[in-house]
Design a protein around this motif. Structure first.
Motif, mmCIF file in Angstrom:
data_model
loop_
_atom_site.group_PDB
_atom_site.id
_atom_site.type_symbol
_atom_site.label_atom_id
_atom_site.label_comp_id
_atom_site.label_asym_id
_atom_site.label_seq_id
_atom_site.Cartn_x
_atom_site.Cartn_y
_atom_site.Cartn_z
ATOM 1 N N TYR A 1 0.841 -1.195 0.000
ATOM 2 C CA TYR A 1 0.000 0.000 0.000
ATOM 3 C C TYR A 1 0.876 1.246 0.000
ATOM 4 C CZ TYR A 1 0.961 0.517 5.033
ATOM 5 O OH TYR A 1 1.581 0.673 6.249
ATOM 6 N N ILE A 2 0.251 2.372 -0.293
ATOM 7 C CA ILE A 2 0.934 3.660 -0.307
ATOM 8 C C ILE A 2 0.169 4.594 0.623
ATOM 9 C CG2 ILE A 2 1.703 5.595 -1.730
ATOM 10 C CD1 ILE A 2 1.741 3.674 -4.114
ATOM 11 N N GLU A 3 0.904 5.258 1.489
ATOM 12 C CA GLU A 3 0.296 6.117 2.505
ATOM 13 C C GLU A 3 0.710 7.564 2.292
ATOM 14 O OE1 GLU A 3 0.287 6.711 7.382
ATOM 15 O OE2 GLU A 3 1.377 5.041 6.459
ATOM 16 N N SER A 4 -0.249 8.468 2.390
ATOM 17 C CA SER A 4 0.039 9.894 2.309
ATOM 18 C C SER A 4 0.460 10.395 3.681
ATOM 19 C CB SER A 4 -1.206 10.649 1.829
ATOM 20 O OG SER A 4 -0.983 12.042 1.861
ATOM 21 N N GLN A 5 1.609 11.068 3.741
ATOM 22 C CA GLN A 5 2.105 11.651 4.994
ATOM 23 C C GLN A 5 2.548 13.089 4.731
ATOM 24 O OE1 GLN A 5 5.139 9.143 6.729
ATOM 25 N NE2 GLN A 5 3.643 7.660 7.460
ATOM 26 N N LYS A 6 1.638 14.015 4.970
ATOM 27 C CA LYS A 6 1.864 15.439 4.712
ATOM 28 C C LYS A 6 2.267 15.647 3.253
ATOM 29 C CE LYS A 6 2.916 16.602 9.492
ATOM 30 N NZ LYS A 6 3.870 17.214 10.444
ATOM 31 N N HIS A 7 3.505 16.112 3.014
ATOM 32 C CA HIS A 7 3.927 16.391 1.635
ATOM 33 C C HIS A 7 4.658 15.211 1.007
ATOM 34 C CE1 HIS A 7 2.709 20.507 2.190
ATOM 35 N NE2 HIS A 7 3.526 20.643 3.230
ATOM 36 N N ASP A 8 4.784 14.117 1.730
ATOM 37 C CA ASP A 8 5.466 12.924 1.230
ATOM 38 C C ASP A 8 4.500 11.761 1.106
ATOM 39 O OD1 ASP A 8 7.834 14.302 1.232
ATOM 40 O OD2 ASP A 8 8.543 13.472 3.130
ATOM 41 N N ILE A 9 4.969 10.700 0.452
ATOM 42 C CA ILE A 9 4.220 9.449 0.460
ATOM 43 C C ILE A 9 5.161 8.344 0.921
ATOM 44 C CG2 ILE A 9 2.476 10.042 -1.264
ATOM 45 C CD1 ILE A 9 4.170 8.700 -3.359
ATOM 46 N N LEU A 10 4.609 7.395 1.657
ATOM 47 C CA LEU A 10 5.368 6.254 2.156
ATOM 48 C C LEU A 10 4.867 5.010 1.449
ATOM 49 C CD1 LEU A 10 7.445 5.175 4.198
ATOM 50 C CD2 LEU A 10 5.562 4.855 5.811
ATOM 51 N N ILE A 11 5.778 4.311 0.768
ATOM 52 C CA ILE A 11 5.425 3.114 0.016
ATOM 53 C C ILE A 11 5.881 1.896 0.813
ATOM 54 C CG2 ILE A 11 5.795 1.825 -2.128
ATOM 55 C CD1 ILE A 11 6.293 4.530 -3.486
ATOM 56 N N GLN A 12 4.946 1.049 1.192
ATOM 57 C CA GLN A 12 5.264 -0.180 1.916
ATOM 58 C C GLN A 12 5.242 -1.338 0.926
ATOM 59 O OE1 GLN A 12 6.398 -0.358 4.781
ATOM 60 N NE2 GLN A 12 5.719 1.419 5.941
ATOM 61 N N SER A 13 6.352 -2.074 0.876
ATOM 62 C CA SER A 13 6.476 -3.123 -0.126
ATOM 63 C C SER A 13 7.183 -4.338 0.439
ATOM 64 C CB SER A 13 7.261 -2.594 -1.338
ATOM 65 O OG SER A 13 8.644 -2.517 -1.023
ATOM 66 N N GLU A 14 7.267 -5.377 -0.375
ATOM 67 C CA GLU A 14 7.997 -6.579 0.011
ATOM 68 C C GLU A 14 9.476 -6.287 0.228
ATOM 69 O OE1 GLU A 14 7.275 -9.431 -3.040
ATOM 70 O OE2 GLU A 14 5.100 -9.436 -2.755
ATOM 71 N N LYS A 15 9.953 -5.209 -0.344
ATOM 72 C CA LYS A 15 11.365 -4.824 -0.204
ATOM 73 C C LYS A 15 11.597 -3.833 0.925
ATOM 74 C CE LYS A 15 12.750 -7.371 -3.576
ATOM 75 N NZ LYS A 15 13.627 -8.530 -3.327
ATOM 76 N N GLY A 16 10.546 -3.495 1.661
ATOM 77 C CA GLY A 16 10.666 -2.542 2.761
ATOM 78 C C GLY A 16 9.890 -1.274 2.488
ATOM 79 N N GLY A 17 10.104 -0.276 3.329
ATOM 80 C CA GLY A 17 9.404 0.988 3.192
ATOM 81 C C GLY A 17 10.277 2.036 2.526
ATOM 82 N N PHE A 18 9.675 2.847 1.653
ATOM 83 C CA PHE A 18 10.407 3.881 0.929
ATOM 84 C C PHE A 18 9.617 5.181 0.961
ATOM 85 C CE2 PHE A 18 11.339 -0.232 -1.020
ATOM 86 C CZ PHE A 18 12.720 -0.269 -0.899
ATOM 87 N N ARG A 19 10.295 6.260 1.288
ATOM 88 C CA ARG A 19 9.671 7.577 1.340
ATOM 89 C C ARG A 19 10.100 8.393 0.127
ATOM 90 N NH1 ARG A 19 7.319 10.551 5.339
ATOM 91 N NH2 ARG A 19 7.842 8.915 6.843
ATOM 92 N N THR A 20 9.144 9.056 -0.476
ATOM 93 C CA THR A 20 9.446 9.906 -1.616
ATOM 94 C C THR A 20 8.509 11.102 -1.598
ATOM 95 O OG1 THR A 20 9.807 9.928 -4.026
ATOM 96 C CG2 THR A 20 7.878 8.729 -3.224
ATOM 97 N N ALA A 21 8.881 12.161 -2.272
ATOM 98 C CA ALA A 21 8.060 13.367 -2.297
ATOM 99 C C ALA A 21 6.931 13.228 -3.308
ATOM 100 C CB ALA A 21 8.932 14.576 -2.633
ATOM 101 N N GLY A 22 5.877 13.989 -3.075
ATOM 102 C CA GLY A 22 4.798 14.015 -4.053
ATOM 103 C C GLY A 22 3.447 13.700 -3.454
ATOM 104 N N PRO A 23 2.395 14.172 -4.081
ATOM 105 C CA PRO A 23 1.043 13.909 -3.582
ATOM 106 C C PRO A 23 0.589 12.493 -3.899
ATOM 107 C CG PRO A 23 0.926 15.115 -5.639
ATOM 108 C CD PRO A 23 2.392 15.019 -5.279
ATOM 109 N N LEU A 24 -0.303 11.974 -3.072
ATOM 110 C CA LEU A 24 -0.859 10.643 -3.303
ATOM 111 C C LEU A 24 -1.659 10.609 -4.606
ATOM 112 C CD1 LEU A 24 -1.153 7.800 -2.058
ATOM 113 C CD2 LEU A 24 -3.263 8.603 -0.960
ATOM 114 N N LYS A 25 -2.231 11.731 -4.969
ATOM 115 C CA LYS A 25 -3.062 11.793 -6.180
ATOM 116 C C LYS A 25 -2.275 11.399 -7.420
ATOM 117 C CE LYS A 25 -6.185 14.812 -8.768
ATOM 118 N NZ LYS A 25 -7.231 13.789 -8.786
#
Length: 238
Positions: free
Chosen positions: A150-174
């Protein structure tokens, strides 16, 4: 088109590999986009996960091929490594970075074309999959969308949870939503975009994923999310 990087500090050997690639193109009606680096440090500096195959000389002056592959593998789990080496002693370590194989110097065209053909077949299979290219603190990462929970919106970033772990990147969830909705993703909540491939249970107001995570299903999103899941399971496209 297949994108190939050559990492070779010997100019003659680099030119030979380019000649072999051009010959293979003509014989097999494929097209290569070739980039040449003269050392491992050159390719890992601001590495971008855009190559399908990397031809790596193992013995280089500043950063050897094995160390280069180890650093790249942390950012790019799908690129194919083929080692070019003067001795098998170093090449056998390739299993640690999941290398496809190696070719011994002086490189014969037959052996080179055979391993290149094997790599090309793997790429054909991979190209039927879908990838996200993410800018992270560690560099640019290519991630198979099938591995995302799944992908979670966290303020101005998004957190991607995957089989390879969690990754944070900039950008809107939209922005992610627009890219991933056609690939079997759906929003269960304004803050969560779920990969329907990993849904294992739909509980009252909660969706459970294959990694054990439970996410809230908002009242406003519930009907649309359930419809999306039903369509996904039934193979329906609205």
């Amino acid at each position: 088109m297949i994108r190939i990087a050559i990492v070779e500090d010997d100019r003659h050997d680099a030119e030979l590999l380019q000649d072999y690639l051009k010959r293979y193109e003509k014989e097999n009606s494929v097209h290569f986009q070739i980039t040449v680096f003269t050392d491992g440090l050159d390719i890992i500096s601001d590495y971008r996960a855009e190559y399908d195959i990397i031809l790596l000389d193992i013995q280089m002056k500043h950063l050897d091929g094995m160390s280069t592959a180890e650093k790249i593998r942390k950012l790019d789990e799908d690129v194919i490594f083929i080692f070019i080496t003067s001795t098998v002693q170093f090449a056998v370590q390739g299993y640690t970075v999941d290398a496809l194989g190696y070719v011994l110097k002086p490189v014969p065209y037959l052996a080179f074309s055979q391993i290149l053909h094997k790599a090309a077949r793997q790429i054909e299979k991979k190209q039927s999959r879908f990838y996200l290219t993410l800018d992270t603190d560690g560099g640019q990462l290519r991630l198979d969308t099938a591995q995302i929970y799944y992908i979670e919106s966290q303020k101005h970033d998004i957190l991607i949870q995957s089989e390879k772990g969690g990754f944070r990147t900039a950008g809107p969830l939209k922005r992610m939503e627009e890219m991933l909705l056609p690939l079997g993703f759906a929003k269960c909540h304004n803050a969560y975009l779920v990969n329907l491939l990993h849904v294992t249970a739909l509980l009252p107001n909660v969706v459970r994923l294959s990694n054990g995570t439970e996410l809230p299903v908002s009242r406003a999103r519930k009907k649309i999310f359930l419809d999306s899941f039903t369509d996904y399971v039934g193979g329906i496209q609205r």
